[in-house]
Design a protein around this motif. Structure first.
Motif, short mmCIF file in Angstrom:
data_model
loop_
_atom_site.label_atom_id
_atom_site.label_comp_id
_atom_site.label_asym_id
_atom_site.label_seq_id
_atom_site.Cartn_x
_atom_site.Cartn_y
_atom_site.Cartn_z
N ILE A 223 31.30 75.76 29.31
CA ILE A 223 30.43 76.90 29.58
C ILE A 223 30.23 77.07 31.08
CG2 ILE A 223 28.10 77.84 29.28
CD1 ILE A 223 27.94 76.37 26.63
N TYR A 224 29.85 75.96 31.73
CA TYR A 224 29.64 76.00 33.17
C TYR A 224 29.74 74.59 33.71
CZ TYR A 224 27.46 76.70 37.75
OH TYR A 224 27.20 76.71 39.09
N GLN A 225 30.72 74.37 34.57
CA GLN A 225 30.92 73.06 35.20
C GLN A 225 30.96 71.94 34.17
OE1 GLN A 225 28.03 72.78 38.41
NE2 GLN A 225 29.14 74.24 39.68
N ARG A 226 29.92 71.09 34.09
CA ARG A 226 29.95 69.94 33.18
C ARG A 226 29.35 70.22 31.81
NH1 ARG A 226 27.84 65.08 37.19
NH2 ARG A 226 29.42 65.34 38.82
N LEU A 227 28.85 71.42 31.61
CA LEU A 227 28.24 71.80 30.33
C LEU A 227 29.30 72.40 29.41
CD1 LEU A 227 25.62 72.08 28.67
CD2 LEU A 227 25.37 74.37 29.68
N GLN A 228 29.34 71.93 28.16
CA GLN A 228 30.38 72.36 27.24
C GLN A 228 29.79 72.69 25.87
OE1 GLN A 228 34.61 70.67 27.24
NE2 GLN A 228 33.70 69.56 25.54
N PHE A 229 30.38 73.65 25.23
CA PHE A 229 29.99 74.06 23.88
C PHE A 229 31.00 73.51 22.89
CE2 PHE A 229 31.03 77.06 20.47
CZ PHE A 229 29.82 77.09 19.78
N ALA A 230 30.51 73.08 21.72
CA ALA A 230 31.40 72.58 20.66
C ALA A 230 30.96 73.14 19.32
CB ALA A 230 31.39 71.06 20.61
N GLY A 231 31.92 73.50 18.50
CA GLY A 231 31.65 73.98 17.15
C GLY A 231 32.65 73.38 16.18
N GLU A 232 32.29 73.42 14.91
CA GLU A 232 33.19 72.80 13.91
C GLU A 232 32.92 73.38 12.53
OE1 GLU A 232 34.76 68.35 13.10
OE2 GLU A 232 32.58 68.58 13.00
N PHE A 233 33.99 73.53 11.77
CA PHE A 233 33.91 73.84 10.35
C PHE A 233 34.64 72.71 9.61
CE2 PHE A 233 33.66 77.97 12.43
CZ PHE A 233 32.52 78.49 11.83
N TYR A 234 34.02 72.21 8.56
CA TYR A 234 34.66 71.14 7.80
C TYR A 234 34.21 71.20 6.36
CZ TYR A 234 30.49 68.16 7.48
OH TYR A 234 29.24 67.65 7.18
N GLY A 235 34.96 70.53 5.50
CA GLY A 235 34.61 70.51 4.09
C GLY A 235 35.24 69.35 3.37
N LEU A 253 26.01 71.11 22.05
CA LEU A 253 26.24 71.19 23.48
C LEU A 253 26.46 69.77 23.99
CD1 LEU A 253 23.45 73.68 24.63
CD2 LEU A 253 25.90 74.17 24.39
N THR A 254 27.37 69.63 24.94
CA THR A 254 27.59 68.34 25.60
C THR A 254 27.49 68.52 27.10
OG1 THR A 254 30.00 68.56 25.82
CG2 THR A 254 29.16 67.68 23.74
N TYR A 255 27.06 67.45 27.78
CA TYR A 255 26.94 67.51 29.24
C TYR A 255 27.45 66.20 29.82
CZ TYR A 255 25.07 68.04 33.94
OH TYR A 255 24.95 68.13 35.31
N ALA A 256 28.40 66.30 30.75
CA ALA A 256 28.97 65.12 31.39
C ALA A 256 28.11 64.74 32.60
CB ALA A 256 30.41 65.38 31.80
N VAL A 257 27.24 63.77 32.44
CA VAL A 257 26.43 63.28 33.56
C VAL A 257 27.32 62.72 34.64
CG1 VAL A 257 24.58 61.69 34.21
CG2 VAL A 257 24.54 62.80 31.96
N SER A 258 28.37 62.04 34.21
CA SER A 258 29.42 61.51 35.09
C SER A 258 30.68 61.42 34.24
CB SER A 258 29.03 60.13 35.64
OG SER A 258 29.07 59.15 34.61
N PRO A 259 31.84 61.15 34.84
CA PRO A 259 33.04 61.03 34.01
C PRO A 259 32.92 59.98 32.91
CG PRO A 259 33.65 61.25 36.31
CD PRO A 259 32.15 61.08 36.29
#
Length: 309
Positions: A223-235, A253-259
């Motif tokens: 989404i922006y720099q270290r911020l990321q969006f994740a989605g999933e469909f499963y069954g 949402l995930t955020y990479a504080v550091s690598p």
């Protein structure tokens, strides 16, 4: 870790339809393995001289927060921990809180050791609140192909459940289960896709196994720099009369504080009856250390000496 896919598979395990004799189970397992045997080219790539084992720096390889696992394995020699808290409403009038962890180790360049554990599980229903240690799963993931122009990264994994959860009040089954998973991951136009197909063998009181399958498709994008969006469909397909099939969705949402450190949070909502009613989660992924630093220095020194000659 978010509520384990393994926990979902065995929350309800009535007798249902069993697989017949154990020999039949063995035949199905062999057939599944044969279906997942990589191409001759992939075998040559995996068994031949492997490259890219010694990374310049440590970076996390999160399996969280989705149900599916990436086909990428933990870096060679790196010990990595995932841990999270989950609050779930599996059915009306029942809620569960659990702490779930996954310890991964890059044993070889393309082989990862996995220990999936539920450190505690608390369930509140009409009879009160019941608490237990959860089950443990031990297994491995083997990457047999890395992404190329025409093919995604591909891996095969196997896990076996050690039934450590109490079987009282329906918190655990007290029986051994197995899972076999084929996974594929690919990055296209800055989107990362992870696909899993899993075959479950779920132990029954009769000594035989019920079986069902799970399919997952996860996708993520920065989404922006270290911020990321994740989605999933499963069954999952129906396990037995007590555990019907269902389809669900997950958003996070995930955020990479550091690598080396990634935090996440999100929720899940079932799309059909039989799926999770509501599920909220949050957790972290942390690459602890490289346990092979001496090997890396020795290899680098040897390579340098060879170039000087």
């Amino acid at each position: 870790m978010r509520k384990s896919r393994f926990t979902r598979a065995v929350i309800c395990t009535g007798r249902g339809t069993v697989l017949g004799q154990r020999s039949a189970v063995s035949l199905r397992v062999v057939a599944l393995l044969c279906c997942l045997v990589p191409t001759q080219c992939a075998v040559g790539q995996w068994m031949g001289k492997q490259t890219g084992c010694y990374a310049d720096s440590i970076a996390a390889n999160p399996n969280r927060p989705t149900v599916s696992n990436p086909a990428h394995v933990t870096q060679f020699g790196v010990l990595e921990l995932e841990y999270g808290l989950d609050h779930t409403w599996p059915q009306k009038g029942t809620s569960q809180t659990s702490g779930n962890g996954l310890l991964k180790f890059g044993l070889l360049c393309d082989i990862e050791f996995r220990w999936n554990t539920t450190s505690f599980l608390s369930q509140t229903d009409a009879t009160g609140t019941h608490t237990t240690f959860g089950d443990n799963w031990l297994g491995t993931e083997i990457r047999f192909h890395r992404q190329t122009t025409w093919l995604p990264t591909m891996a095969f994994s196997y896990s076996v459940k050690i039934p450590t959860a109490s079987s009282e009040n329906g918190l655990g089954t007290g029986r051994v289960d197995h899972s076999f998973t084929f996974g594929a991951s690919e990055t296209v136009a800055h989107f990362t896709f992870d696909f899993n197909f899993t075959q479950f063998l779920i132990g029954q009181p009769s000594g035989y196994f019920d079986q069902n399958q799970q399919m997952t498709l996860a996708f993520s994008h920065v989404i922006y720099q270290r911020l990321q969006f994740a989605g999933e469909f499963y069954g999952q397909t129906q396990l037995n009369s007590a555990a019907p099939g269902f389809v669900s969705s997950l958003w996070a949402l995930t955020y990479a504080v550091s690598p080396r450190l990634v935090i996440d949070g999100g929720f899940e909502a079932g799309l059909t009856s039989g799926g999770p009613h509501r599920h909220a989660f949050g957790g972290i992924t942390y690459s602890i250390a490289n346990l092979y630093p001496g090997w890396r220095r020795k290899r680098a020194s040897t390579s340098g000496s060879s170039r000087d000659q």
